[in-house]
Design a protein around this motif. Structure first.
Motif, PDB file in Angstrom:
ATOM      1  N   LEU A  79       0.826  -1.204   0.000  1.00 42.77           N
ATOM      2  CA  LEU A  79       0.000   0.000   0.000  1.00 42.77           C
ATOM      3  C   LEU A  79       0.864   1.259   0.000  1.00 42.77           C
ATOM      4  O   LEU A  79       0.529   2.252  -0.663  1.00 42.77           O
ATOM      5  CB  LEU A  79      -0.929  -0.002   1.216  1.00 42.77           C
ATOM      6  CG  LEU A  79      -2.061  -1.029   1.162  1.00 42.77           C
ATOM      7  CD1 LEU A  79      -2.843  -1.037   2.472  1.00 42.77           C
ATOM      8  CD2 LEU A  79      -2.993  -0.764  -0.011  1.00 42.77           C
ATOM      9  N   LEU A  80       1.977   1.233   0.710  1.00 42.63           N
ATOM     10  CA  LEU A  80       2.861   2.392   0.707  1.00 42.63           C
ATOM     11  C   LEU A  80       3.568   2.548  -0.641  1.00 42.63           C
ATOM     12  O   LEU A  80       3.832   3.671  -1.091  1.00 42.63           O
ATOM     13  CB  LEU A  80       3.879   2.278   1.837  1.00 42.63           C
ATOM     14  CG  LEU A  80       3.295   2.397   3.246  1.00 42.63           C
ATOM     15  CD1 LEU A  80       4.387   2.203   4.298  1.00 42.63           C
ATOM     16  CD2 LEU A  80       2.606   3.735   3.454  1.00 42.63           C
ATOM     17  N   ALA A  81       3.864   1.420  -1.285  1.00 41.45           N
ATOM     18  CA  ALA A  81       4.440   1.488  -2.630  1.00 41.45           C
ATOM     19  C   ALA A  81       3.437   2.082  -3.609  1.00 41.45           C
ATOM     20  O   ALA A  81       3.779   2.894  -4.477  1.00 41.45           O
ATOM     21  CB  ALA A  81       4.871   0.099  -3.088  1.00 41.45           C
ATOM     22  N   ALA A  82       2.173   1.672  -3.483  1.00 45.97           N
ATOM     23  CA  ALA A  82       1.125   2.233  -4.337  1.00 45.97           C
ATOM     24  C   ALA A  82       0.988   3.727  -4.095  1.00 45.97           C
ATOM     25  O   ALA A  82       0.737   4.505  -5.030  1.00 45.97           O
ATOM     26  CB  ALA A  82      -0.209   1.526  -4.068  1.00 45.97           C
ATOM     27  N   ALA A  83       1.159   4.146  -2.829  1.00 39.99           N
ATOM     28  CA  ALA A  83       1.099   5.577  -2.508  1.00 39.99           C
ATOM     29  C   ALA A  83       2.227   6.333  -3.192  1.00 39.99           C
ATOM     30  O   ALA A  83       2.031   7.443  -3.708  1.00 39.99           O
ATOM     31  CB  ALA A  83       1.183   5.774  -0.993  1.00 39.99           C
ATOM     32  N   THR A  84       3.418   5.744  -3.205  1.00 41.88           N
ATOM     33  CA  THR A  84       4.556   6.376  -3.874  1.00 41.88           C
ATOM     34  C   THR A  84       4.280   6.555  -5.362  1.00 41.88           C
ATOM     35  O   THR A  84       4.555   7.601  -5.949  1.00 41.88           O
ATOM     36  CB  THR A  84       5.830   5.528  -3.678  1.00 41.88           C
ATOM     37  OG1 THR A  84       6.128   5.441  -2.289  1.00 41.88           O
ATOM     38  CG2 THR A  84       7.023   6.149  -4.400  1.00 41.88           C
ATOM     39  N   THR A  85       3.718   5.503  -5.986  1.00 39.83           N
ATOM     40  CA  THR A  85       3.377   5.588  -7.404  1.00 39.83           C
ATOM     41  C   THR A  85       2.300   6.647  -7.647  1.00 39.83           C
ATOM     42  O   THR A  85       2.390   7.447  -8.581  1.00 39.83           O
ATOM     43  CB  THR A  85       2.871   4.227  -7.903  1.00 39.83           C
ATOM     44  OG1 THR A  85       3.776   3.202  -7.520  1.00 39.83           O
ATOM     45  CG2 THR A  85       2.728   4.240  -9.415  1.00 39.83           C
ATOM     46  N   ALA A  86       1.268   6.653  -6.786  1.00 31.14           N
ATOM     47  CA  ALA A  86       0.167   7.606  -6.951  1.00 31.14           C
ATOM     48  C   ALA A  86       0.648   9.044  -6.832  1.00 31.14           C
ATOM     49  O   ALA A  86       0.209   9.922  -7.578  1.00 31.14           O
ATOM     50  CB  ALA A  86      -0.918   7.325  -5.920  1.00 31.14           C
ATOM     51  N   ALA A  87       1.557   9.298  -5.890  1.00 31.50           N
ATOM     52  CA  ALA A  87       2.034  10.660  -5.659  1.00 31.50           C
ATOM     53  C   ALA A  87       2.768  11.219  -6.861  1.00 31.50           C
ATOM     54  O   ALA A  87       2.797  12.441  -7.074  1.00 31.50           O
ATOM     55  CB  ALA A  87       2.945  10.694  -4.430  1.00 31.50           C
ATOM     56  N   SER A  88       3.359  10.339  -7.668  1.00 33.00           N
ATOM     57  CA  SER A  88       4.112  10.796  -8.835  1.00 33.00           C
ATOM     58  C   SER A  88       3.271  10.855 -10.096  1.00 33.00           C
ATOM     59  O   SER A  88       3.769  11.161 -11.171  1.00 33.00           O
ATOM     60  CB  SER A  88       5.304   9.859  -9.081  1.00 33.00           C
ATOM     61  OG  SER A  88       4.858   8.578  -9.480  1.00 33.00           O
ATOM     62  N   GLY A  89       1.977  10.534  -9.957  1.00 30.03           N
ATOM     63  CA  GLY A  89       1.111  10.526 -11.131  1.00 30.03           C
ATOM     64  C   GLY A  89       0.870  11.927 -11.671  1.00 30.03           C
ATOM     65  O   GLY A  89       1.011  12.922 -10.960  1.00 30.03           O
ATOM     66  N   PRO A  90       0.475  12.021 -12.928  1.00 29.46           N
ATOM     67  CA  PRO A  90       0.232  13.325 -13.541  1.00 29.46           C
ATOM     68  C   PRO A  90      -1.055  13.970 -13.031  1.00 29.46           C
ATOM     69  O   PRO A  90      -1.987  13.277 -12.630  1.00 29.46           O
ATOM     70  CB  PRO A  90       0.121  12.993 -15.030  1.00 29.46           C
ATOM     71  CG  PRO A  90      -0.396  11.584 -15.049  1.00 29.46           C
ATOM     72  CD  PRO A  90       0.217  10.910 -13.862  1.00 29.46           C
ATOM     73  N   ALA A  91      -1.072  15.271 -13.042  1.00 33.92           N
ATOM     74  CA  ALA A  91      -2.302  15.987 -12.696  1.00 33.92           C
ATOM     75  C   ALA A  91      -3.344  15.743 -13.785  1.00 33.92           C
ATOM     76  O   ALA A  91      -3.009  15.440 -14.934  1.00 33.92           O
ATOM     77  CB  ALA A  91      -2.019  17.476 -12.558  1.00 33.92           C
ATOM     78  N   GLY A  92      -4.611  15.847 -13.418  1.00 31.16           N
ATOM     79  CA  GLY A  92      -5.678  15.559 -14.367  1.00 31.16           C
ATOM     80  C   GLY A  92      -5.684  16.513 -15.547  1.00 31.16           C
ATOM     81  O   GLY A  92      -5.736  17.725 -15.378  1.00 31.16           O
ATOM     82  N   LYS A  93      -5.634  15.972 -16.763  1.00 33.00           N
ATOM     83  CA  LYS A  93      -5.709  16.764 -17.978  1.00 33.00           C
ATOM     84  C   LYS A  93      -6.772  16.159 -18.880  1.00 33.00           C
ATOM     85  O   LYS A  93      -6.790  14.957 -19.102  1.00 33.00           O
ATOM     86  CB  LYS A  93      -4.357  16.787 -18.700  1.00 33.00           C
ATOM     87  CG  LYS A  93      -3.274  17.558 -17.953  1.00 33.00           C
ATOM     88  CD  LYS A  93      -1.987  17.594 -18.771  1.00 33.00           C
ATOM     89  CE  LYS A  93      -0.899  18.395 -18.062  1.00 33.00           C
ATOM     90  NZ  LYS A  93       0.357  18.431 -18.843  1.00 33.00           N
ATOM     91  N   GLY A  94      -7.630  16.975 -19.379  1.00 30.08           N
ATOM     92  CA  GLY A  94      -8.709  16.500 -20.220  1.00 30.08           C
ATOM     93  C   GLY A  94     -10.013  17.182 -19.829  1.00 30.08           C
ATOM     94  O   GLY A  94     -10.121  17.795 -18.765  1.00 30.08           O
ATOM     95  N   THR A  95     -10.994  17.048 -20.680  1.00 25.84           N
ATOM     96  CA  THR A  95     -12.286  17.702 -20.443  1.00 25.84           C
ATOM     97  C   THR A  95     -13.178  16.880 -19.526  1.00 25.84           C
ATOM     98  O   THR A  95     -13.930  17.437 -18.725  1.00 25.84           O
ATOM     99  CB  THR A  95     -13.004  17.920 -21.781  1.00 25.84           C
ATOM    100  OG1 THR A  95     -12.146  18.679 -22.652  1.00 25.84           O
ATOM    101  CG2 THR A  95     -14.309  18.686 -21.579  1.00 25.84           C
TER     102      THR A  95
END
Length: 292
Positions: A79-95
């Motif tokens: 779960l902490l690894a998933a948190a690390t991945t999530a934190a580096s995700g891109p900000a929402g782009k799109g309509t």
């Protein structure tokens, strides 16, 4: 050094995709192997204890098996690894925020939502055309514990796990149990357009909840492999909710509710076919019949 710092040291600073996914998968597999070895050695040491403590050792072995001990460590790490991945995700782009789900293997539903509160829902069965309707403007497209949640509220959610927990508890009905809390927090991971920092905080918060149990590796109905976590929803009869998570992408793959499992009860499943921002909207005009 606290556990979160240890995990960050283990996984390092997240590089850009796709290198991050490969690195997280390698680290997770190494963590599983390490946990398995540690659990085996701990069990051997306990069994080989002094004869005078044989009864106590037997009790420990009976209630804390090597498999359980290994999974507890691995589950939190995942779960902490998933948190690390999530934190580096891109900000929402799109309509449009778009989520597509397969229900019980037969029905597919879609939700498209814009930042200004407009939303469309779609539903289709195998061999049939999609039926799309427009939400009325009187309600938000998202909710938590039965209360409307706007896009703006979701974007402003705390990115600190403790603060997020306090905020979520404030949204829940008085007297809500741990199952309602786990359900509300996990919903921020897949059914709502949560920003990267909020998703990371939600994963870390789930890792701290004592009622969230790691079940090990599992496969969803689409054949995708991930890690399964379960918690019990409040109610009678008891319902166990199981989420399968791909930590390398930080995505929830599926959600299954099992009611009355021990009495041969029923199951309901939702498989996430896709969730994210897109510029491709629903093939329907805004003159479609509004939802009642």
């Amino acid at each position: 050094m606290d556990e979160l710092s240890s995990i960050r040291e283990l996984y390092g600073e997240p590089p850009t995709e796709p290198a991050l996914k490969a690195r997280v998968r390698e680290r997770l597999e190494a963590e599983r192997r390490r946990s398995s070895r540690m659990s085996w050695f701990s069990w051997r040491a306990a069994v080989g204890g002094l004869a005078a403590a044989a009864v106590a050792v037997a009790a420990v072995v009976a209630f804390v098996s090597p498999r359980t001990a290994g999974e507890t460590v691995s589950g939190r790490s995942i779960l902490l690894a998933a948190a690390t991945t999530a934190a580096s995700g891109p900000a929402g782009k799109g309509t449009y925020w778009h989520i597509e789900k397969l229900h019980d293997g037969t029905k597919v539903t879609d939700l498209w939502a814009t930042r200004d509160g407009k939303a469309w829902t779609g539903e289709r069965m195998a061999g049939r055309s999609a039926k799309v309707v427009v939400f009325s403007g009187k309600r938000a497209p998202f909710s938590m514990a039965g209360r409307d949640l706007t896009f703006e509220q979701i974007q402003r959610l705390p990115t600190d796990p403790a603060a997020l927990k306090e905020w979520v508890i404030g949204m829940l009905p008085a007297g809500s149990g741990d199952g309602v809390l786990a359900d509300a927090v996990s919903g921020l991971l897949w059914s709502k357009p949560s920003p990267p920092g909020v998703r990371a905080a939600a994963y870390r918060l789930l890792g701290d909840l004592p009622n969230v149990t790691y079940l090990g590796r599992s496969t969803d109905q689409r054949g995708r492999t991930g890690d399964a976590f379960a918690f019990e929803l409040d109610g009678d009869p008891a319902v166990e909710r199981t989420l399968i998570i791909d930590a390398a992408s930080s995505q929830v793959l599926s959600c299954t509710d099992s009611a009355g499992v021990y009495g041969g009860g029923t199951q309901r499943s939702e498989v996430v076919l896709g969730a994210g921002w897109t510029d491709k909207g629903p093939a329907v005009s805004e003159t479609a019949s509004p939802r009642p």
